[in-house]
Each structure stands twice: as structure tokens, then as C-alpha cells.
Design a protein around this motif. Structure first.
Motif, short mmCIF file in Angstrom:
data_model
loop_
_atom_site.label_atom_id
_atom_site.label_comp_id
_atom_site.label_asym_id
_atom_site.label_seq_id
_atom_site.Cartn_x
_atom_site.Cartn_y
_atom_site.Cartn_z
N TRP A 62 -12.91 5.69 -19.46
CA TRP A 62 -14.21 6.25 -18.97
C TRP A 62 -14.10 7.79 -19.77
O TRP A 62 -15.25 8.26 -20.25
CB TRP A 62 -14.10 6.55 -17.73
N HIS A 77 -15.13 2.07 -25.86
CA HIS A 77 -15.14 1.65 -24.60
C HIS A 77 -13.72 1.60 -24.25
O HIS A 77 -13.19 0.76 -23.25
CB HIS A 77 -15.90 0.55 -23.96
N ARG A 126 -15.36 7.36 -24.16
CA ARG A 126 -16.54 6.29 -24.08
C ARG A 126 -16.89 6.20 -25.66
O ARG A 126 -17.51 5.38 -25.91
CB ARG A 126 -17.70 6.95 -23.42
#
Length: 335
Positions: free
Chosen positions: A234, A231, A237
Motif C-alpha cells: 500500500w 503493487h 503503490r
């Protein structure tokens, strides 16, 4: 033997001891055996587990074969009518094994079933319930109503008359009929970690239904692992290993064109993610080249994917395990 429980050890002896304690505490109304496959016998701490649970059948692998191959080895010697693949970092809270056993005996249309994952605090853990839901997450697209509408049209969710039926089962808890292993050969030997449960589910689903039961749950601790998703951002991911493995799954299950489209998407997005961020930086600080760390990580990950492009395109046999210098997530975390 009703159920053979197969657990993979990779330097997690105490987790396995805790897991086995919970199995013995809560499991009833079924006969079961436990098979532990050790992917790192020299450093795995297997003696601790065998001392605490001497009845466990122990298999030492010759090398770190990853999740799928090690589970195949365990399933090959298992004697149970059903095979339960269970992660080391799990805990049972009730007789979920007995419940799955009786449910599968009642429902001959089901080839395998899973249990719902919960965090240690008792909240449900989200998971992807269909192939298309999972595929959509690998596209780097801006969140918007129009984009979501187009993507959902391209990758519609399946509709089943059976509310318990799903496309695939999470590998942390897979309760499989023996014939499911015998007729499919188990996990593909190409996967090191991640994607193997999705790919095998696709083949298992041709033999019968794959189901989750709402009253079947377990705790998944998700121990620290250098190959897990991190993570970072964005646009980053998923871990590098997870992307390599799941791009292989897309190629195996959906063919050449969807795989090439996915690769092209990542290449095309390079100037997009840089351009968007540089414009943002320009407005924020006047320097377009500040704060481009996540974009650099994205490019490095894409380079790794391209290294495996030809091998994946032609489905060359071999373990798709990324090299230490390719594990961008681990290198970034330690930087």
C-alpha cells in the motif's frame, strides 16, 4: 491521409504484429498510415514486423528515448490529419479509429480524444479521470472518511457541462488533431516514461476539450515492463520511475510549492510508516523489528526521489530516466 497511427517498439515485435493485424481487420472508412518507432533497433525484432507488414514506415532511434520523445519523432513525419498514439500492447475489437475520426470531424471543440481501456477478459480497466484524482494517489495517507473528506476538499474534482470531457488522456490511445502537436510541440522531452501523457494533456487542454467516448474502447494487454508499477504494498503503490516522472509533472504543472509539499510529505511519512508497523509487529510477535521489508523499500524509493529533487525543483533539462541501480522495483522483484 486521414489518420497516422504511431506505435513505439521496445522488444515487442509480436505484440505489434498482433496490434497491426487488429487495426487492419477492423478499421474502415478512413485512410491511414502506420509509423513504428523502434527504441532498440539492435534487439527490437523489427525485421519480424516489417516482414509481416511491409507497408509500415519504420524509424530507428539512436538510443532508448522512452515514450514521449519516440512518439514526437513519429509525429514529426506523420502525414495524417489526425495522429493516433497507440501502445504496442493493444488490440482493437471494432472500428474505433473510424468512430473517433468521424466524432472529431463533428466536434470541432475537441482537440483530442481517447478510448476506454478494457482487460482481455472484457472487464473495464480503471483509470484516473482528472488531474486531482491522480495527484491524490501520490499521498500516503490512511484510508478514513475524515482524511478523504479533507483531501477531497483540497483537491476537488472538476465539473464539466460536457459529460465526455476529462482532464487528461491515457497515452495508450490518444487521438489528436495535427494542430495539437504543431501548437504544443508534442510531449516534453524531459520525460522518459510515465507522466508525459498527463503533462501534455495539460497543455493540449488549453487548445480545446479532451474527451472520452463511451462507445470507443480497446483492449490493453499491459505487457511486462520493468518500469511498471509493481503493487509491492500500500505504501509502495507506484514504480520508482513512475514517481520520479510524476513528481516532475507536478512541478511543471503546479509549481514549486505543491512539489515541495509532496516531497516533504514523503520525508515526514518515513517515521510514521516505521512506527505504525513496529507497533503492529510488537502486538503480533513481540519483535518490533520483524517484517519491515516494505518500509525499507519505501525509504529506498524516497532516497531516489531526493536524488532528483534539485534537478526537478529547478526544471533542469534532460531525460529523467532512473538508473538501473535506482529501479527499486526491479531489484526487489529479483531479490
Amino acid at each position: 491521409m486521414d489518420v497516422s497511427i504511431i506505435i513505439i517498439n521496445y522488444r515487442t515485435p509480436q505484440l505489434i504484429i498482433n496490434c497491426l493485424d487488429s487495426i487492419k481487420r477492423f478499421t474502415s472508412e478512413v485512410t491511414f498510415e502506420i509509423v513504428v518507432v523502434d527504441n532498440d533497433p539492435a534487439n527490437g525484432g523489427g525485421a519480424l514486423v516489417r516482414e509481416a507488414h511491409p507497408e509500415v514506415q519504420w524509424i530507428d532511434m539512436e538510443y532508448n528515448a522512452g515514450f514521449g520523445i519516440a512518439n514526437n519523432r513519429g509525429m514529426e513525419i506523420a502525414k495524417g490529419k489526425y495522429l493516433l498514439l497507440l501502445n504496442a500492447d493493444t488490440l482493437l475489437t471494432d472500428n474505433v479509429i473510424g468512430r473517433c475520426f468521424h466524432r472529431m470531424n463533428e466536434r470541432l471543440d475537441i482537440i483530442a480524444c481517447g478510448a476506454l481501456q478494457y482487460y482481455p477478459d472484457g472487464t473495464p480497466m480503471p483509470f484516473y479521470r482528472s488531474f486531482n484524482e491522480f495527484r491524490k494517489t501520490f499521498f500516503i495517507l490512511p484510508p478514513s472518511g475524515l482524511v478523504d473528506k479533507v483531501v477531497n476538499k483540497l483537491y476537488p474534482e472538476p465539473v464539466y457541462s460536457d459529460p465526455d470531457q476529462h482532464d487528461w488522456l491515457v497515452g495508450a490511445f490518444m487521438f489528436v488533431r495535427r494542430e495539437g502537436f504543431e501548437k504544443t510541440g508534442g510531449f516534453s522531452k524531459d520525460f522518459f516514461m510515465y507522466g508525459e501523457d498527463v503533462e501534455w494533456s495539460g497543455r493540449l487542454g488549453k487548445l480545446g476539450k479532451l474527451c472520452y467516448f463511451q462507445d470507443c474502447t480497446f483492449i490493453h494487454l499491459e505487457n511486462n515492463n520493468p518500469f511498471r508499477r509493481t503493487h509491492i504494498s500500500w505504501i509502495n503503490r507506484f514504480s520508482t520511475q513512475m514517481q520520479v516522472s510524476n513528481f516532475l509533472w507536478v512541478r511543471k504543472q503546479y509549481g514549486v510549492l505543491p512539489y515541495i509539499m509532496l516531497i516533504l510529505h514523503y520525508i515526514i511519512m518515513v517515521p510514521v510508516v516505521y512506527g505504525w508497523k513496529m507497533l503492529f509487529n510488537l502486538r503480533k510477535s513481540g519483535n518490533p523489528f520483524s517484517e519491515l521489508r516494505t518500509q525499507h523499500i519505501y525509504v529506498r524509493k524516497t532516497r531516489v526521489l531526493l536524488k532528483y529533487f534539485w534537478k526537478t525543483l529547478f526544471l533542469r533539462e534532460g531525460l529523467y530516466k532512473i538508473k538501473p541501480q535506482e529501479n527499486i522495483d526491479l531489484l526487489t522483484a529479483s531479490a
